[in-house]
Structures are given as C-alpha cells and as structure tokens.
Design an enzyme around this catalytic site. Structure first.
Site, short mmCIF file in Angstrom:
data_model
loop_
_atom_site.label_atom_id
_atom_site.label_comp_id
_atom_site.label_asym_id
_atom_site.label_seq_id
_atom_site.Cartn_x
_atom_site.Cartn_y
_atom_site.Cartn_z
N HIS A 107 -20.52 -9.35 -39.61
CA HIS A 107 -19.78 -8.72 -38.50
C HIS A 107 -20.75 -8.04 -37.57
CE1 HIS A 107 -20.06 -5.95 -41.90
NE2 HIS A 107 -20.16 -4.97 -41.02
N HIS A 109 -20.87 -4.90 -34.81
CA HIS A 109 -20.20 -3.69 -34.34
C HIS A 109 -20.37 -3.60 -32.83
CE1 HIS A 109 -20.09 -1.58 -38.37
NE2 HIS A 109 -21.08 -2.43 -38.60
P1 AMP Z 1 -20.98 -2.34 -42.33
O1 AMP Z 1 -21.23 -1.05 -43.04
O2 AMP Z 1 -21.97 -2.67 -41.27
O3 AMP Z 1 -20.81 -3.44 -43.35
O4 AMP Z 1 -19.63 -2.18 -41.54
C1 AMP Z 1 -18.39 -2.24 -42.14
C2 AMP Z 1 -17.46 -1.55 -41.20
O5 AMP Z 1 -16.14 -1.87 -41.61
C3 AMP Z 1 -17.56 -0.03 -41.23
O6 AMP Z 1 -17.84 0.45 -39.92
C4 AMP Z 1 -16.21 0.43 -41.74
O7 AMP Z 1 -15.77 1.59 -41.11
C5 AMP Z 1 -15.33 -0.75 -41.41
N1 AMP Z 1 -14.16 -0.95 -42.25
C6 AMP Z 1 -14.06 -0.83 -43.59
N2 AMP Z 1 -12.82 -1.19 -44.00
C7 AMP Z 1 -12.14 -1.57 -42.90
C8 AMP Z 1 -10.82 -2.05 -42.65
N3 AMP Z 1 -9.94 -2.22 -43.64
N4 AMP Z 1 -10.46 -2.33 -41.37
C9 AMP Z 1 -11.33 -2.14 -40.36
N5 AMP Z 1 -12.59 -1.71 -40.52
C10 AMP Z 1 -13.00 -1.42 -41.77
#
Ligand code: AMP
Length: 145
Positions: A107, A109
């Site tokens: 993903h 951001h």
């Molecule tokens: P990363 O730490 O780069 O893997 O980013 C994962 C992101 O997913 C973090 O910014 C979390 O806040 C976000 N996140 C975790 N669970 C969910 C969810 N159910 N829906 C939307 N975002 C989420």
C-alpha cells in the site's frame, strides 16, 4: 515480520478486498482500491492498495503490474490535492516491520500536510470517527478524474 515471507491471505487489507471487513472507499477499479486510513496521521490520510496480486510490499510487486498501480496512486493523490487543497502531500510506503510496515499487503500512503499542523504517529492512536472519514472521502471521490 521479515521483508521476505509468504503472503498471508488473512492480512487486514486482503480481508477488505474480499469484502470481509468494512472500509471507507475513495476509489476502486480493477487495478486498485483506495480507502481512508482509520488511524489517520493527518486529516485526509488515504491508502491505495493493488487488487488481484499477492504482493506483501513494493519489492514483491510484479513489475508489469506496477505501472497501472502507480497510475492509480497518482490519480488518488491528485484527487486528494483537488479536494482538500493541502500545502503539501507525502506519498510514502514501508517495506518490512523494521521499516515501519504493519499491514503486509502493498500500500501507498497519501498524507495531506498543512503548515502548522503536525503529523500524528504512524499506525497508532484512536480510531477516527467514521462519519468524519465518510465526509472527507466524499470530497475526494468527487475530485477523482
Ligand atoms: P503500514 O504500517 O505502512 O503497513 O500501514 C498500515 C496502515 O493501515 C496504517 O496507517 C494503519 O493506520 C492502517 N490501517 C490498519 N487497519 C486498517 C483498517 N481496518 N482500515 C483502514 N486502515 C487501516
């Protein structure tokens, strides 16, 4: 979690893609899904994930799928800019737990940044108000071109 490991099809984003968990969608087509981060680091924090591919991170992504996916990342970033008029936008991505990755499906951001407003800590804090996320998502949806 290490940088190299088998793809876990029970990761949160895989569940979102299968419709097993809810999300506040901003954009979706056959290549990517974009939705609001529920632990936003800034107002308008949006995530863009690829569909139809088991890629844990950027290094895993089949190169032939990268172009279409990155086009969607840019499309959503442009919509965020048009919808929210931030002073700047961070587009970022983490590979491996030590690098800050917490969900192991690729993903990017998209983080709108504004003068005088600091960015909250990554993947922590209180879950956002869903009605508020819906309101922001609605603005971004309308700005997709
Ligand atoms: P990363 O730490 O780069 O893997 O980013 C994962 C992101 O997913 C973090 O910014 C979390 O806040 C976000 N996140 C975790 N669970 C969910 C969810 N159910 N829906 C939307 N975002 C989420």
């Amino acid at each position: 979690m290490t940088l190299h490991a088998p793809y876990d099809s029970d990761n949160i984003f895989a569940k979102i893609l299968r419709g097993e968990l809810p999300n506040v969608t901003v954009y979706e087509d056959d290549v990517a899904l974009a939705f609001m981060d529920v632990f936003p680091q800034t107002s308008g924090h949006t995530l863009v994930i690829p569909k139809g591919v088991e890629a844990r991170n950027f290094l895993d992504m089949p190169p032939e799928r990268l172009g279409d996916y990155m086009e969607r990342v840019q499309k959503v970033a442009n919509a965020v800019e048009r919808a929210l008029s931030p002073d700047g936008i961070v587009v970022t991505q983490f590979n491996g737990a030590i690098a800050g990755q917490t969900v192991f499906h690729l993903h990017f951001h998209i983080l709108p940044r504004n003068e005088g407003i600091s960015q909250k800590a990554h993947a922590s804090g209180e879950m956002a108000d869903i009605a508020e996320l819906e309101s922001i998502a609605n603005k971004i949806r309308q700005a997709i071109r």
